[in-house]
Enzyme design. Structure first.
Site, PDB file in Angstrom:
ATOM      1  NE  ARG A  63      13.759 -14.312 -20.879  1.00 44.71           N
ATOM      2  CZ  ARG A  63      13.365 -13.057 -20.986  1.00 44.71           C
ATOM      3  NH1 ARG A  63      12.557 -12.679 -21.954  1.00 44.71           N
ATOM      4  NH2 ARG A  63      13.785 -12.153 -20.121  1.00 44.71           N
ATOM      5  NE  ARG A  72      -2.114 -10.232  -6.546  1.00 44.44           N
ATOM      6  CZ  ARG A  72      -2.215 -11.103  -5.540  1.00 44.44           C
ATOM      7  NH1 ARG A  72      -1.201 -11.880  -5.226  1.00 44.44           N
ATOM      8  NH2 ARG A  72      -3.323 -11.201  -4.842  1.00 44.44           N
ATOM      9  NE  ARG A 118      -2.541  -5.169 -10.688  1.00 49.97           N
ATOM     10  CZ  ARG A 118      -3.127  -5.307  -9.519  1.00 49.97           C
ATOM     11  NH1 ARG A 118      -3.934  -4.391  -9.067  1.00 49.97           N
ATOM     12  NH2 ARG A 118      -2.902  -6.365  -8.773  1.00 49.97           N
ATOM     13  NE  ARG A 141      -9.424  -4.063  -9.041  1.00 53.40           N
ATOM     14  CZ  ARG A 141      -8.769  -2.997  -9.486  1.00 53.40           C
ATOM     15  NH1 ARG A 141      -7.463  -2.953  -9.443  1.00 53.40           N
ATOM     16  NH2 ARG A 141      -9.414  -1.954  -9.989  1.00 53.40           N
ATOM     17  CE1 TYR A 148      -6.204  -9.182 -11.138  1.00 46.59           C
ATOM     18  CE2 TYR A 148      -7.321  -7.976 -12.883  1.00 46.59           C
ATOM     19  CZ  TYR A 148      -6.418  -8.016 -11.852  1.00 46.59           C
ATOM     20  OH  TYR A 148      -5.719  -6.890 -11.529  1.00 46.59           O
TER      21      TYR A 148
END
Length: 118
Positions: A62, A89, A6, A115, A107
């Protein structure tokens, strides 16, 4: 094993170049930190808060050499009252031998406080 990594970042402005640049910065950091190769990646999900609508953040993928065939999907983040604005995110599903605790979740910018445990 397929694992998820993540990441999140905040954009400074709702402008196409800013959204794409910010997302590309996050993707590069996630890819580099977890030593990913596009052939290892099953899929990428990217969400954005309601205040980001100037561009599809997935366009950033891309711009990366070799990532043309990786499936990517954009979606809206849930509009929860009091949530972090201007936030993008990312969730990458990739094949790795790393253990769950060895995955490096990223993050950046205003999203760094989301987090702190990671």
């Amino acid at each position: 094993m397929i694992r998820g990594v993540r990441g999140a970042i905040t954009a400074r402005r709702n402008e196409e170049q800013e959204v794409i640049y910010t997302t590309e910065r996050l993707l590069k950091e996630m890819i580099t930190s977890n030593q990913m190769d596009p052939e290892q990646v099953a899929s990428i999900f990217i969400s954005a808060t309601d205040d980001i609508d100037a561009a599809f953040p997935a366009k950033a993928l891309r711009n990366l050499d070799g990532w043309t065939y990786v499936p990517v999907m954009c979606m809206k983040e849930l509009a929860v009252s009091g949530s972090l604005p201007m936030c993008i995110r990312v969730m990458i599903h990739f094949q790795t031998d790393e253990k769950q605790h060895e995955i490096k979740h990223i993050y950046l910018e205003g999203a760094a406080g989301l987090r702190p445990d990671l």
